[in-house]
Design an enzyme around this catalytic site. Structure first.
Site, PDB file in Angstrom:
ATOM      1  N   HIS A 191       0.771  -0.910   0.687  1.00 35.61           N
ATOM      2  CA  HIS A 191      -0.373  -0.066  -0.013  1.00 35.61           C
ATOM      3  C   HIS A 191       1.268   0.829   0.501  1.00 35.61           C
ATOM      4  O   HIS A 191       1.597   1.219   0.965  1.00 35.61           O
ATOM      5  CB  HIS A 191      -0.651  -0.312   0.507  1.00 35.61           C
ATOM      6  N   HIS A 248      -0.938  11.058  -1.964  1.00 34.67           N
ATOM      7  CA  HIS A 248      -2.822  10.976  -1.468  1.00 34.67           C
ATOM      8  C   HIS A 248      -3.530  11.525  -1.267  1.00 34.67           C
ATOM      9  O   HIS A 248      -5.031  12.058  -1.703  1.00 34.67           O
ATOM     10  CB  HIS A 248      -2.378   9.610   0.410  1.00 34.67           C
TER      11      HIS A 248
END
Ligand code: G3P
Ligand code: MG
Length: 247
Positions: A12, A54
Site C-alpha cells: 500500500h 494521497h
C-alpha cells in the site's frame, strides 16, 4: 474469469508503513522486502503533471501547506515529503509518474495506479493518468492496473486507454456494483476488506471479476480473505504479510 497476472500481495502506497508513503524511497522499501507489486496514488498538479500524493493537500505528508491542485509541479518538487515520517527520509520528494514507472521497471514491480483526483478534476485526471500510464508502461508485462474511487475518472481512463486493465474501488460496495463494473469493462473490484463477506466475495467472483481487498494489515484476516477467494490484498504491513504470505 478475466486475465489476472498480478501477485497476491500489494504494498500500500509503495512501502506500507515502513517508509514515507508515495515516494521512490517507499517503492525501494517494498522491493527490498521482496514485494512484487505496489499500489500508489496519482493526481495532477496545477500544470497537469502526474505525481504521487494521497491527500488533496500537501500538509500531512510534506513540509508544505495548501491544496495540491493549486500548485505547479515545480513548487511541489521543492517540498520535503520524507521528514514528516522520519529524519532518515529527509529530502524524499513527491515523484512524477515517469520516475515511478522507471523505478517499478528497475525493481520488476507490477503497479496498481490509483487515480486519485483532486476535487473537480476527475475527468482530466482519469484521462491524463491513463494516457501517461499507457505511454510509460508501453512495453511492461504485466500492464499497470488502473483503479479509482471516482467513476468519472475511471470512465475517462477507459476512453483514453481502453486496453489498460481497470478496477473500480469502493468504500461502500453499492447495490449496482455489477452494472458499474460492467459499464467500465473492469477486470476487478477493489473493496474495503471490512465490507466483504464470504457470500459477497462468491457473488463478485461468480460475475467474473477479480477482487483486491484493502487495507489488510492482520495476517489472520489476510488468510481468511484468501480462503474466500480474494485474489489480492493491499497491505501496510509488508513486514509481516510478505510477498509469499498466502501463496
Ligand atoms: O487502492 C487501495 C487503497 O489505497 C485505497 O485507499 O485511501 O489508501 O488510497 P487509500
Ligand atoms: Mg490508494
Amino acid at each position: 474469469m478475466r486475465t489476472w497476472p498480478y501477485p497476491r500481495v500489494v504494498a500500500h502506497r509503495g512501502g506500507g508503513k515502513l517508509a514515507p508513503e508515495n515516494t521512490l524511497e517507499a517503492i525501494d522499501t517494498g522491493a527490498r522486502l521482496g514485494l512484487r507489486m505496489i499500489e500508489f496514488d496519482a493526481k495532477l498538479s496545477a500544470d497537469d503533471v502526474v505525481f504521487l500524493l494521497h491527500d488533496d493537500d500537501v500538509d500531512r505528508t510534506s513540509n508544505g501547506h495548501g491544496a495540491a491542485k493549486a500548485m505547479k509541479y515545480a513548487q511541489i518538487v521543492q517540498l520535503d515529503a520524507g521528514s514528516w515520517f522520519d529524519a532518515t527520509f529527509a529530502g524524499a520528494r513527491m515523484p512524477m509518474l515517469e520516475q515511478v514507472a522507471a523505478r517499478c521497471k528497475r525493481h520488476g514491480l507490477a503497479a496498481n495506479v490509483e487515480i486519485k483526483p483532486c476535487e473537480g478534476r476527475d475527468v482530466d485526471t482519469g484521462r491524463i493518468v491513463a494516457q501517461e500510464s499507457a505511454r510509460l508502461w508501453s512495453d511492461a508485462e504485466p500492464a499497470p492496473l488502473l483503479s479509482s474511487f471516482s467513476y468519472a475518472a475511471l470512465e475517462a481512463a477507459r476512453d483514453a486507454a481502453p486496453d489498460l486493465p481497470r478496477g473500480m474501488l469502493y468504500g461502500e460496495i453499492p447495490h449496482d456494483w455489477h452494472a458499474q463494473t460492467a459499464a467500465l469493462a473492469c477486470v476487478s473490484l477493489h473493496a474495503d476488506h471490512r465490507k466483504l463477506t464470504e457470500a459477497l466475495v462468491a457473488e463478485i467472483k461468480d460475475s467474473g471479476l477479480r477482487i483486491l481487498a484493502y487495507t489488510v494489515n492482520d495476517p489472520e484476516r489476510a488468510r481468511l480473505l484468501a480462503h474466500w477467494g480474494v485474489d489480492a490484498i493491499c497491505t501496510d504491513r509488508i513486514d509481516i504479510i510478505g510477498a509469499d504470505f498466502v501463496e
